[in-house]
Design an enzyme around this catalytic site. Structure first.
Site: not given
Lengths: 351, 351
Positions: A36, A176
Site C-alpha cells: 500500500y 446474486r
C-alpha cells in the site's frame, strides 16, 4: 507493604489516550504487507512494554480508531479527561491499548449521542463518502449521483449522505440469487437508495431510457467507482455532459477503461480519491468541520454505524493467545470470511 | 449597351467575405459523414447561386479558413475592407468562395507578417495546442510536458509553443525504419522538441531512469494524448504526483485504459479537450486574445505553418469538374495519401 503513588509526567502538549475500539481496515493489512502506498512507520515510544524503544523501534498498525482521553499534559488546549477523540493523522498506530500523542493529532468528538462503533469508523469511510460527494461537482438537491459497489462500506455511506443532502442515487451492485438480491435492495433502500440495479442491468439496452425517465432527463454529473473494468465503462456512458467520474477502489482488479470520446466530446473528467491524500492537503479546521458534520449526522440517525463484529483481546490474555487470535482474524479476513467490519477491542490494564 | 451599376446592400452588422484558403480537416469529413458530434448545419443564404434558398437549405462544409473582408455593412465595428479574418464560430461553412456573415462571427488578424497558410490553419490546431498547454496545469519555464502523436499537426504545434514558453517536451512517435525515424526526429528537434522517442521505447525498462535523469527528478505533470491504447497507459505511468492527462484524439481507435491506482494514489486526473467546446465556453475577448498571441508567435517565426498542399478549384471550372476534383481529394484523404494538410483555394468570380 508501602502505599505507592505513581507520578506520571506527560510530555508538553500531548494527551494520553486509551483506545476504545479500532477497526482493521483492508488497507491496514495492505500496509503491513508493504503493498500500500502508506508505508509502515516505526515508533519508539512504547517504552513501558520494553518494545519500541529508541534502539528497537516497532511498527504498530491501525490507521483509524476511537480513543478516550485519560490525561492531558501541560499546554493542551480544547481537550479534557474522558473526551472521545478520533485520529487526525494517518498511521498513528491505533491497534494499541493506550498511547501518548501530540494533542493536535486528534480531533474531539461531541460528548454524547455517538456509539463506540460510530466513532471508531468515522475517519476513513464516512469522510471518503462525504468528500467525494462534495469535492468534484457542485450538486443541488434533486440532482442524481451514480455509483457502483453500492453495498461497500463507502457505498452505503454515499447513499445515506446523498439522501441527507437531498440527492438521488442510482446504485449498482453485483447480481446474486433472487432472494439475496431482494434483501440487499431492501437494505440499501432502507438506508436511502433511490434506485438499486445490478451490473447485469447495464447490458440492458432499455436502461438508458429508464434512467432518462427517472432523472427527468437531467444530466447525471457525478459517478463514484470502486469497481473498475467493463461495468464501470458502461456506467460512465450513462453520464451527461461535463460529468466527473471519481474512483476510490478497483474491486474487479481490472483497469479503468474509457472511450476517449467521452473525455473529448462529453468533457468527462476522471479523478481518483484517497482520503489519506485529502487529509494531507487540508487544514485542521477543515478536518474538524468535516468530523463535526459527520458526527452530527450520526447523532441524528442519518448515518447508521456499519455492520460490525468486535474482537476483544482481554487484558489477561497471554502474548501468545493474543497473537494467535489476531492471526486468526487476519486469515479469516484474507479468506473473505468477514462480511462485516472488524473492530478490535484491546483491553489494557486499568490506568 | 447600358452602363450598369450594381448596388449591393449588405444586412446590418454583417461583413462580406472572400475566402482565401480553407483547410479540409479530418473532422470536417466526419461531420459530413454524420459521425462527428458537430452536426451539419444548413444554410439558406446562398441565394446568388440558386442553391441554399429558404426553401432548399444546403450544408456547406468547412470549419476553418482565412477570409478577406470585401465589404462592410452598416454598424460593423473594428473591421474594414481588405482585413484578414478567421472564423470565431464553428461550422460557418468555409468551403465557399464568398459569404456574408455577422461581423462578430469573425476575428481580425494582424495586417502583416502572416502567410495565407498560417491564417487558414490558425483556429483549430494551434488553439488546441495552446489551450491544452495552458488550461490544465500551471506550468513554469523548465517544467516538462509529455506527449504522444508528436508528429501530428497538433503535436508539432505543442512542441513549438512549449519551447516558446520555456517548457521541455518529451515526445513519442510511431517507430519506423531507421532513416525515416532519424529524419523525423531531426525535423521535430528543429521545431523545438527536447527529446523524441518511439512507442517501442516505452517497453524499455530503463526508460524511467533516463526520464528521471533528463528531468532532474522533477515530476512531469502534464501529458497530451491523441493515441489511446497501451502506449498511452505506459506514458501515463511516467507522470508524477497530481498530474493531468489530456486526450484530444484516439488515433489507435483503442480506449484509454488506466490503472485505477494512478488516479487514487498519484492523484492523476484524466480530461478531454475539444476546441469546439472551448470556443463555446469562452468569451469573444478570450478568443481574440488567443488569436492575437498565436498570430504574434507566427509572425515571429516561432510557429511554422504546417506542411500543406493547396488544391485550387478555378473560377472557370464546371460544377462537374470541381465535384470530381473534390471527390478525388476526399478519396485520397480517406486512403491516407496526404501526409500534409490539404488547403482548398476556391476561386470565385471577381467581386
Amino acid at each position: 507493604m508501602f502505599s505507592q503513588t505513581i507520578i506520571r509526567i506527560y510530555p508538553k502538549c500531548t494527551v494520553n489516550l486509551k483506545f476504545l475500539l479500532s477497526p482493521i481496515n483492508p488497507a491496514d493489512v495492505n500496509t503491513i504487507e508493504g503493498v500500500y502506498p502508506s508505508k509502515p512507520t516505526h515508533t519508539s515510544n512504547l517504552a513501558a512494554s520494553g518494545l519500541g524503544s529508541k534502539d528497537e523501534p516497532v511498527f504498530v498498525g491501525g490507521n483509524e480508531g476511537l480513543a478516550q482521553v485519560v490525561e492531558v499534559g501541560e499546554g493542551v488546549k480544547g481537550l479534557k479527561k474522558d473526551d472521545w477523540v478520533v485520529m487526525d493523522r494517518p498511521q498513528l498506530g491505533t491497534w494499541s491499548t493506550s498511547r501518548n500523542v501530540p494533542f493536535n493529532s486528534v480531533i474531539k468528538l461531541p460528548a454524547t449521542g455517538l456509539t463506540e462503533a460510530h466513532g471508531a469508523t468515522m475517519t476513513v469511510n464516512p469522510t471518503t463518502a462525504y468528500n467525494m460527494l462534495d469535492g468534484f461537482v457542485k450538486l443541488q438537491a434533486g440532482d442524481w449521483v451514480i455509483q457502483n459497489g453500492a453495498n461497500s462500506a463507502v457505498g452505503q455511506l454515499v447513499l445515506q449522505i446523498a439522501k441527507e443532502r437531498g440527492l438521488n442515487t442510482l446504485n449498482f451492485v453485483r447480481s446474486r440469487d433472487d432472494s439475496s438480491l431482494r434483501s440487499l435492495v431492501e437494505h440499501l433502500e432502507s438506508l436511502g437508495a433511490t434506485k438499486v440495479l445490478t451490473y447485469d442491468d447495464l447490458n440492458d439496452k432499455s436502461l438508458r431510457g429508464k434512467v432518462k425517465e427517472w432523472t427527468g432527463g437531467k444530466d447525471i454529473r457525478l459517478a463514484l467507482n470502486c469497481v473498475g473494468g467493463e461495468p464501470t465503462t458502461s456506467m460512465a456512458k450513462l453520464l451527461g455532459q461535463d460529468a466527473h467520474l471519481v474512483s476510490y477502489g478497483a474491486m474487479s482488479k481490472k483497469p479503468l477503461s474509457l472511450p476517449t470520446s467521452l473525455h473529448i466530446f462529453k468533457n468527462l473528467t476522471s479523478h481518483g480519491f484517497w482520503q489519506t491524500n485529502w487529509s494531507k492537503t487540508h487544514s485542521r479546521t477543515e478536518k474538524e468541520e468535516l468530523i463535526s458534520k459527520l458526527a452530527g449526522m450520526m447523532k441524528e440517525g442519518k448515518i447508521q454505524a456499519p455492520r460490525h463484529q468486535i474482537i476483544t483481546i482481554g487484558a489477561q490474555e497471554s502474548d501468545k493467545e493474543a497473537t494467535e487470535k489476531i492471526r486468526d482474524v487476519f486469515h479469516r479476513m484474507a479468506e473473505g470470511k468477514f462480511s462485516q467490519k472488524v473492530l478490535l477491542k484491546l483491553e489494557g490494564p486499568d490506568v
